[in-house]
Design a protein around this motif. Sequence first.
Motif, PDB file in Angstrom:
ATOM      1  N   GLU A  72      -6.860  -4.492   5.937  1.00 18.02           N
ATOM      2  CA  GLU A  72      -7.779  -3.602   5.210  1.00 18.02           C
ATOM      3  C   GLU A  72      -7.825  -2.202   5.824  1.00 18.02           C
ATOM      4  N   SER A  73      -7.612  -2.086   7.115  1.00 11.96           N
ATOM      5  CA  SER A  73      -7.713  -0.791   7.781  1.00 11.96           C
ATOM      6  C   SER A  73      -6.373  -0.098   7.993  1.00 11.96           C
TER       7      SER A  73
ATOM      8  N   LYS B 135       0.858  -1.190   0.000  1.00  9.55           N
ATOM      9  CA  LYS B 135       0.000   0.000   0.000  1.00  9.55           C
ATOM     10  C   LYS B 135       0.884   1.226   0.000  1.00  9.55           C
TER      11      LYS B 135
ATOM     12  N   ARG C  67      -3.417   2.191   7.231  1.00 11.00           N
ATOM     13  CA  ARG C  67      -3.255   3.336   6.330  1.00 11.00           C
ATOM     14  C   ARG C  67      -1.887   3.981   6.420  1.00 11.00           C
ATOM     15  N   TYR C  68      -1.165   3.729   7.508  1.00  8.60           N
ATOM     16  CA  TYR C  68       0.107   4.399   7.758  1.00  8.60           C
ATOM     17  C   TYR C  68       1.248   3.394   7.795  1.00  8.60           C
ATOM     18  N   CYS C  69       2.420   3.785   7.320  1.00  7.56           N
ATOM     19  CA  CYS C  69       3.555   2.872   7.244  1.00  7.56           C
ATOM     20  C   CYS C  69       4.268   2.726   8.582  1.00  7.56           C
TER      21      CYS C  69
ATOM     22  N   ARG D 216       1.605   7.835  11.680  1.00  9.86           N
ATOM     23  CA  ARG D 216       0.306   7.840  12.368  1.00  9.86           C
ATOM     24  C   ARG D 216       0.206   9.028  13.311  1.00  9.86           C
TER      25      ARG D 216
ATOM     26  N   ARG E 103      -0.306  12.429  11.307  1.00  9.87           N
ATOM     27  CA  ARG E 103      -1.382  12.451  10.318  1.00  9.87           C
ATOM     28  C   ARG E 103      -2.135  13.760  10.275  1.00  9.87           C
TER      29      ARG E 103
ATOM     30  N   TRP F 153      -0.094  -7.375  10.876  1.00  9.84           N
ATOM     31  CA  TRP F 153      -1.260  -6.741  10.275  1.00  9.84           C
ATOM     32  C   TRP F 153      -2.186  -7.736   9.612  1.00  9.84           C
TER      33      TRP F 153
ATOM     34  N   CYS G  76       1.461   4.860   1.886  1.00  9.79           N
ATOM     35  CA  CYS G  76       1.160   5.589   3.121  1.00  9.79           C
ATOM     36  C   CYS G  76       0.472   6.906   2.778  1.00  9.79           C
ATOM     37  N   VAL G  77      -0.614   7.219   3.482  1.00  8.10           N
ATOM     38  CA  VAL G  77      -1.366   8.439   3.178  1.00  8.10           C
ATOM     39  C   VAL G  77      -0.663   9.701   3.667  1.00  8.10           C
TER      40      VAL G  77
END
Length: 47
Positions: free
Chosen positions: A30-31, A10, A33-35, A40, A43, A25, A12-13
């Motif tokens: 699925e949940s 994925k 979002r952060y590497c 985190r 954010r 994980w 990272c946002v």
Amino acid sequence: MSKKADLPSKICVVCGRPFVWRKKWQTCWESVRYCSDRCRRNRRSTL
């Protein structure tokens, strides 16, 4: 033994870097979002 290239990844946002699946994980992939914990925590500064 599996190869790292075969694992799902994925982006990272917060930092925009790609990160790959980790065993810790496996139940919540699925949940995720952060590497990292650092992303985190930071954010709010980028959103």
